[in-house]
Design a protein around this motif. Sequence first.
Motif, short mmCIF file in Angstrom:
data_model
loop_
_atom_site.label_atom_id
_atom_site.label_comp_id
_atom_site.label_asym_id
_atom_site.label_seq_id
_atom_site.Cartn_x
_atom_site.Cartn_y
_atom_site.Cartn_z
N ARG A 95 1.98 10.52 5.02
CA ARG A 95 1.76 9.67 4.22
C ARG A 95 2.54 8.51 4.47
N VAL A 96 1.79 7.19 4.38
CA VAL A 96 2.52 5.96 4.79
C VAL A 96 2.21 4.91 3.81
N LEU A 106 0.86 -1.04 -0.09
CA LEU A 106 0.04 0.06 -0.13
C LEU A 106 0.96 1.28 0.13
N LYS A 107 0.98 1.78 -1.09
CA LYS A 107 1.88 3.02 -1.32
C LYS A 107 1.12 4.49 -1.19
N GLY A 108 1.76 5.30 -0.19
CA GLY A 108 1.40 6.49 -0.08
C GLY A 108 -0.02 6.88 0.17
N GLN A 109 -0.34 6.17 1.48
CA GLN A 109 -1.60 6.40 1.95
C GLN A 109 -1.55 7.60 2.87
N GLU A 110 -2.47 8.85 2.49
CA GLU A 110 -2.45 10.02 3.41
C GLU A 110 -3.32 9.81 4.48
N ILE A 111 -3.17 9.81 5.63
CA ILE A 111 -4.16 9.81 6.85
C ILE A 111 -3.71 10.90 7.95
N LEU A 112 -4.99 11.12 8.50
CA LEU A 112 -4.85 12.00 9.50
C LEU A 112 -4.38 11.51 10.86
N ASP A 115 -8.75 -4.16 3.92
CA ASP A 115 -8.41 -4.56 5.18
C ASP A 115 -7.40 -3.75 5.75
N VAL A 116 -6.19 -3.90 4.96
CA VAL A 116 -4.89 -3.04 5.53
C VAL A 116 -5.18 -1.64 5.53
N GLN A 117 -5.69 -1.32 4.70
CA GLN A 117 -5.88 0.27 4.66
C GLN A 117 -6.53 0.75 5.60
N LEU A 118 -7.68 0.09 5.90
CA LEU A 118 -8.55 0.54 6.81
C LEU A 118 -7.80 0.29 8.50
N ALA A 119 -7.18 -0.76 8.32
CA ALA A 119 -6.53 -0.88 9.73
C ALA A 119 -5.44 0.17 10.08
N ALA A 120 -4.90 0.58 8.96
CA ALA A 120 -3.68 1.49 8.97
C ALA A 120 -4.37 3.01 9.39
N ARG A 121 -5.55 3.24 8.51
CA ARG A 121 -6.30 4.47 9.15
C ARG A 121 -6.83 4.38 10.68
#
Length: 280
Positions: free
Chosen positions: A73-74, A59-65, A102-108
């Motif tokens: 950006r993770v 998962l590349k460059g996920q921008e999360i607050l 699932d990984v994206q939501l867990a990271a958020r």
Amino acid sequence: MARTRDIIIKSTHRGLRYEDGRLTDVLEAGRYRIPERRRRNTPVVEIVLVDMRERELLLKGQEILTSDKVAVRVSIITQYRVVDPAAALEKVESYTDRLYSDVQLAARRSLASMTLEGILTNRNQLSEDILGDVQDAASGYGIAILRADVKDLVFPGNLQEIMNRVLAAERLSEAQLVEARTKAERELIEARSKAETERVSALATREAEQIKAESHARTQRLKAEADAEALRLHADAATAYSEHPVLLRVRELETLARLATNAAARLYIGFDKHTELRAE
């Protein structure tokens, strides 16, 4: 005779056998003979291969607050493999797409509960949260999560510059601390060495003075013993002369004989008598 075709399944895969669209078996590695459809009443047999090897999902460059409203950006890399091929194909439409979500939501969820300071001081916590969150969900559709690690973590430009300054200051502080500790240890070793040298020197001085005092006392004792012995000999001689006047006369003659051997010696006899005659 019915015509057949051969299907070979490698050890890295498993095969799902379908008859007329219905899952009938999970095939292990090997060679299988599948009948070809010749008549309408013959079932349609299909083999779907499922890769069982370990794979990676990025998962590349996920921008999360974060919880304190800082956008980061993770990038997250997840290692996984299929452990139940039937569930992987039957439970979800695409297990790779589902795992990505699932990984994206867990990271958020994890980042939203952490502050920026918490992420900086405990980056491993993010990886542990993602792994723990995704494992249970993925096991429901036949996937085992092996690892879920944060690969990259990027902060906003101005924040990144501040962080770089903070890190540089921390490295400088650590270097100064190491230097100060090294200097203190060196001074401590030098002080201990100097104190040990002074202690040894003082001990050697005391030992030398003690040896000198003992030697002087021994010399004085020997001298006193010699003087006492000389006095004793003189006393014995005096006693002998008083008891035997002849011995004193012999001593006088021996003394005169020794003086006679010296040409420069002068001997005056009866000096007191002549003095009395001149006085008359």
